[in-house]
Structures are given as structure tokens and as C-alpha cells.
Scaffold this active site. Structure first.
Site, short mmCIF file in Angstrom:
data_model
loop_
_atom_site.label_atom_id
_atom_site.label_comp_id
_atom_site.label_asym_id
_atom_site.label_seq_id
_atom_site.Cartn_x
_atom_site.Cartn_y
_atom_site.Cartn_z
N PHE A 112 0.75 -1.21 0.21
CA PHE A 112 -0.01 -0.05 -0.12
C PHE A 112 0.76 1.13 -0.07
O PHE A 112 0.31 2.08 -0.47
CB PHE A 112 -1.07 -0.02 1.04
CG PHE A 112 -0.49 0.32 2.37
CD1 PHE A 112 -0.49 1.86 2.89
CD2 PHE A 112 0.42 -0.49 3.20
CE1 PHE A 112 0.02 1.98 4.19
CE2 PHE A 112 1.07 0.06 4.52
CZ PHE A 112 0.85 1.39 4.93
N LYS A 113 1.89 1.26 0.56
CA LYS A 113 3.06 2.30 0.78
C LYS A 113 3.31 2.79 -0.74
O LYS A 113 3.64 4.09 -0.89
CB LYS A 113 4.08 2.01 1.35
CG LYS A 113 3.58 1.88 2.80
CD LYS A 113 4.73 1.39 3.69
CE LYS A 113 4.11 1.02 5.22
NZ LYS A 113 5.16 0.48 6.12
N ASP A 114 3.14 1.98 -1.58
CA ASP A 114 3.32 2.55 -3.26
C ASP A 114 2.11 3.60 -3.59
O ASP A 114 2.89 4.68 -4.34
CB ASP A 114 3.41 1.52 -4.23
CG ASP A 114 4.28 0.38 -4.18
OD1 ASP A 114 5.52 0.65 -3.54
OD2 ASP A 114 3.98 -0.73 -4.63
#
Length: 494
Positions: A112-114
Site C-alpha cells: 500500500f505504501k506505493d
């Protein structure tokens, strides 16, 4: 839109200054001075937007057009999401028994950090090209932050990134996603310590104000406001996907279940809630349960040690974004937050004031999951849906399975199961591994070990100095005049 420190002692700054900062100068975290309030008509208009369009709308509330024109902002966000594998960028899977999984992991590194870091990288590069300056990014990672941060800045001539990972405590895939990136501006350090221990030298670097200013240090951990800002969109998109109708009065409430480590995603949810989004938030954690204990009992205190779990990216004892949540709930009382955080810093133990704890427990529900709970949820989801959950997503699914409710619910899925083959195998399931992940094992790797007994901060300082000298040589700059210009422009100050 102006930003202030949660501890009230850093004055007001604009988005650019906030973007290029880590902690505020008083040790606090930056937050908007004013949280925008959205009316029903705005929510109705936004309900049909795609995820990228929601990100654009939200970012335009927090980034003034004089800093980034709206058309430029739109282009930057489009560029950020151009490498995502799914046409919708994020995707909702509707499974049996009302289990809704919002897949936030369709970026390059399957995490999700992308989403937030790809946008943050674009914002950084925009200002650096505009100012013709260089920054040093320092990141500690328990798994996914490092690889997402690396992908957001790899090959950029205006940025060098220094990533500390806890050797042996990330999955093999997570580690390879970092150590196989060998561009000259990428510097990986494999530390013989846990996630909290690698934060110590990073804090030491930022605490050395002269060094931080000289080398333009900044962070891409969820200390950075830009990441929180983009993550607010997760909650709006989840709500619009799962709300049965927006034609009722009052608007329906949707429960958002958030796997929680450092607390960035749950902070974003609290901000969305304060903006007027009718959501009920649940913070779900693994056996490292400080947030659960804080919500349930007001006990913001460290355990004796970090417990290694299947949900390794959540093996965190000091969730620094709790400070932002407490600031929101205290009515932006910087003096109170300063007192509380200084007490916690000194003793690693804090009992929340009764009124603040009451507000927290009204705002958040919480749940903790053991490794057995995680594996049980993974197995049930596979048996009922033929759908593989990563262990972090399974923490949310565990809550769903153990807390049935008629309220519509959405579980945020922070990573793909492809990154956690060992956990999948331990659950008695068969990993599904795409070719690009398999290829990592045959690629060249590069990292620098940090042994116990070494002065990790000094090792980092020496490498940061060398990288800055290389950039000055390649760019034909001497550094000092440029540094004075950066300070005037407000680009630095970690």
C-alpha cells in the site's frame, strides 16, 4: 493551508516546507492548522470519482495552487500511478460473508505504501527541479516502506536515499526488493537489530540540527505529512465503494478496518472522519499491541520487547502517529501533547488523561490478533473464496470473522500475499508467485551491514557526507551558497 507542529512550538509552514521535513523543530509532527470540512453535496459529487481523481481532490485541499498549480498537481498524480498494475489503481474484492477487501497493493512493490510514496516522490522531484537542489532521504523500514520509498526516488539525480532494514526480520522478498536496486542514489544498510532499534540512529541524525540542515535530511516514513495526506483517499474510496446508498438521511456509516503498525493509515482515517466522512474506524494490530492497549485502557506504554510475528511490517512498539491522533482529539492542544510526549519519551510509559482516553475510545475500536488468529483467517478466506490474504490483511479479516456486524464493512489490505510466502506456507496454503518476484532471487544485490557495537549514526553520517560530495562534484556546485538558498526557500529543516 498552513501546517503546525503537534507540540505547538514550530510556527506555521506551508506544504513545501512540510514535505521536505521529518519531525518538526520542536520534536512534534506536522498537521494542517485547519482540517477542511466537507458537506453532503461534496461527498455526493466525490462518490463517483475514481481513486486517482479522489487523490487529486483531496490533495488540492491541502496543497495551495500557488505552490503547485491544479493542472500540474493532476499531472504529478497521474505520473505517480502510471506504473500500477490495476487499471483502477486500487480494487475492491467482495467476498463471502460480507468480507470486503480493499486491495491497496497493486503498485510496483505489491504494498500500500506505493500509493502515497509514488505521489510523494513526484511532489519532491517537482520542487527539487524547480529549486535545482538536492536532498538526503533517510528511512527506517520494517518491510514495505523501504522498497516503496526506493521505487519512488530511484535514479533521481536530486535525491540520495539511505534505507535501514532489520536484517532477517523482513521477508526474503521484501529484502530483495530493496537490495537488488543498485542505482547510485540508493544506499541500503542491513542492521543487526529490530525495527525500533533502527529508528535510534535515524532520530540521532535528525536531532543533529546542523548536520540535518547541511545535508538537507528528510524522511519518507509516515512521519512525512504527504504520506498521510494521500492515505486519506483510502478511506473515502472504501466508503464510496461500500456504502449502500448516499440517498438516506443521515448518510450510512461504513466500518473501516485498518491493519496498524506505525499508525499512518489509521491517522488518515481519523482525519477523514473529522472532515465529515461517516465512518467507524477499527485499528487492528498483531501481538505488538500498544495501540490496542491505548484504545482499550489508555495505556500508551512499551512492552518489554518487540515480538516477531507473521505480520512483520506491524512489529512496531512505538507508533509515532498516535501523537497526531491525540493532537486531533485534544482540540489541537500543542501544550498538552508536548507534555504527554515528553513524558513518554522519558519513561516509555504513559497513562492517557481520562478525557483524552474517552475521546480516543469513542473514535476508535481496536483488536489484536495472534499468529494463530492470522493463520486461521488466512485459511478460512482461502477455503471460502480461494483468495489468498497476506498476514497483515489477515489481521483485518480476523476482526471481521470474530466481530460479525450488520454495518457495511471494508477491510484495508496493505500488501499482497506474494510478498509473504513463508506465512502462506505456515498457514498450510500454497503461495502464488508472479514471475517478476521469482526473478529477484537471481539478481545482483548490494547492501552495507551494520553490526551491533558499531556507531550506526556515525556510519550513516560518513556515507551521507560522501554522497553529498559526489552530487556537488557532478552538479558543479560547492554546496554552501546553495545551502543558504535552500534555507531561504524553506526546503529544508528536518
Amino acid at each position: 493551508m498552513e501546517y503546525i507542529s503537534t507540540r505547538g512550538g514550530a510556527g506555521t509552514v506551508d506544504f513545501e516546507r512540510t514535505l521536505f521535513s521529518g519531525f518538526a523543530s520542536d520534536g512534534g509532527l506536522f498537521m494542517p492548522k485547519r482540517i477542511p470540512s466537507l458537506d453532503r453535496d461534496t461527498l455526493w459529487k466525490w462518490s463517483s470519482l475514481s481513486y486517482p481523481e479522489l487523490v487529486k481532490e483531496l490533495c488540492s485541499l491541502f496543497i495551495t495552487a500557488d505552490l503547485v498549480p491544479r493542472s500540474t498537481l493532476s499531472d504529478l498524480i497521474d505520473s505517480a500511478f502510471s506504473r500500477f498494475r490495476h487499471k483502477d489503481v486500487v480494487h475492491l474484492s467482495r467476498l463471502k460473508d460480507g468480507l470486503n477487501i480493499l486491495e491497496l497493493w497493486h503498485g510496483v512493490t505489491y504494498a500500500f505504501k506505493d500509493l502515497s510514496l509514488s505521489c510523494t516522490g513526484q511532489f519532491l522531484q517537482y520542487f527539487l527541479e524547480k529549486r535545482q537542489k538536492h536532498v538526503t532521504v533517510v528511512v527506517g523500514t520494517s518491510g514495505d516502506t523501504g522498497s516503496s520509498a526506493i521505487e519512488s526516488v530511484r535514479g533521481q539525480k536530486n535525491m540520495d536515499i539511505f534505507v535501514l532494514l532489520p536484517k532477517g526480520l523482513c521477508t526474503q522478498i521484501q529484502e530483495l526488493q530493496m537490495t537488488t536496486v543498485i542505482e547510485d542514489n540508493i544506499h541500503i544498510f542491513a542492521a543487526h537489530g529490530n525495527s525500533d532499534e533502527i529508528d535510534v540512529p535515524i532520530k540521532e541524525l535528525f536531532a543533529d540540527v546542523d548536520f540535518a540542515r547541511k545535508y538537507n535530511l528528510m524522511s519518507l516514513n509516515s512521519v512525512n505529512w504527504s504520506r498521510i495526506m494521500v492515505q486519506i483517499a483510502h478511506h473515502f474510496y472504501a466508503y464510496f465503494q461500500c456504502a449502500p446508498s448516499l440517498n438516506t438521511t443521515p448518510l450510512p456509516v461504513v466500518e473501516i478496518v485498518v491493519p496498524t503498525g506505525g499508525g499512518g493509515n489509521i491517522t488518515a482515517g481519523c482525519i477523514a472522519q473529522k472532515m465529515g466522512l461517516p465512518i467507524r474506524l477499527v485499528a487492528v494490530v498483531n501481538s505488538n499491541d500498544i495501540i490496542h492497549r491505548t484504545v482499550q485502557h489508555g495505556d500508551f506504554s512499551l512492552s518489554e520487547s518487540v515480538k516477531p510475528t507473521l505480520a512483520s511490517a506491524m512489529d512496531i512498539q512505538e507508533p509515532y502517529n498516535v501523537e497526531r491522533i491525540l493532537w486531533l482529539l485534544s482540540g489541537s492542544d500543542g501544550r498538552l501533547i508536548k507534555t504527554l510526549m515528553e513524558q513518554f519519551s522519558a519513561s516509555k510509559s504513559l497513562k492517557l488523561p481520562e478525557d483524552l482516553h474517552r475521546k480516543l475510545s469513542e473514535t476508535l475500536r481496536s483488536c489484536s490478533a495472534s499468529d494463530e488468529d492470522i493463520m486461521r483467517a488466512m485459511r478460512r478466506c482461502w477455503e471460502e473464496n480461494h483468495y489468498l490474504l497476506c498476514p497483515h490483511s489477515a489481521v483485518a479479516a480476523h476482526y471481521h470473522y470474530s466481530h460479525p456486524d450488520s454495518m457495511p464493512r471494508c477491510c484495508l489490505a496493505p500488501a499482497s500475499a506474494v510478498k509473504f510466502q513463508d506465512a502462506v506456507l505456515r498457514a498450510g496454503l500454497v503461495p502464488q508467485v508472479p514471475p517478476e518476484i521469482t526473478a529477484l532471487t537471481a539478481m545482483e544485490t548490494r547492501s552495507t551491514p551494520l553490526q551491533r557495537g558499531q556507531d550506526w549514526a556515525q556510519v550513516l553520517k560518513a556515507r551521507i557526507e560522501a554522497a553529498a560530495q559526489r552530487w556537488e562534484t557532478q552538479s558543479g556546485r560547492l554546496g554552501s551558497p546553495g545551502q543558504r538558498e535552500i534555507t531561504r526557500q524553506g526546503i529544508t529543516q528536518a
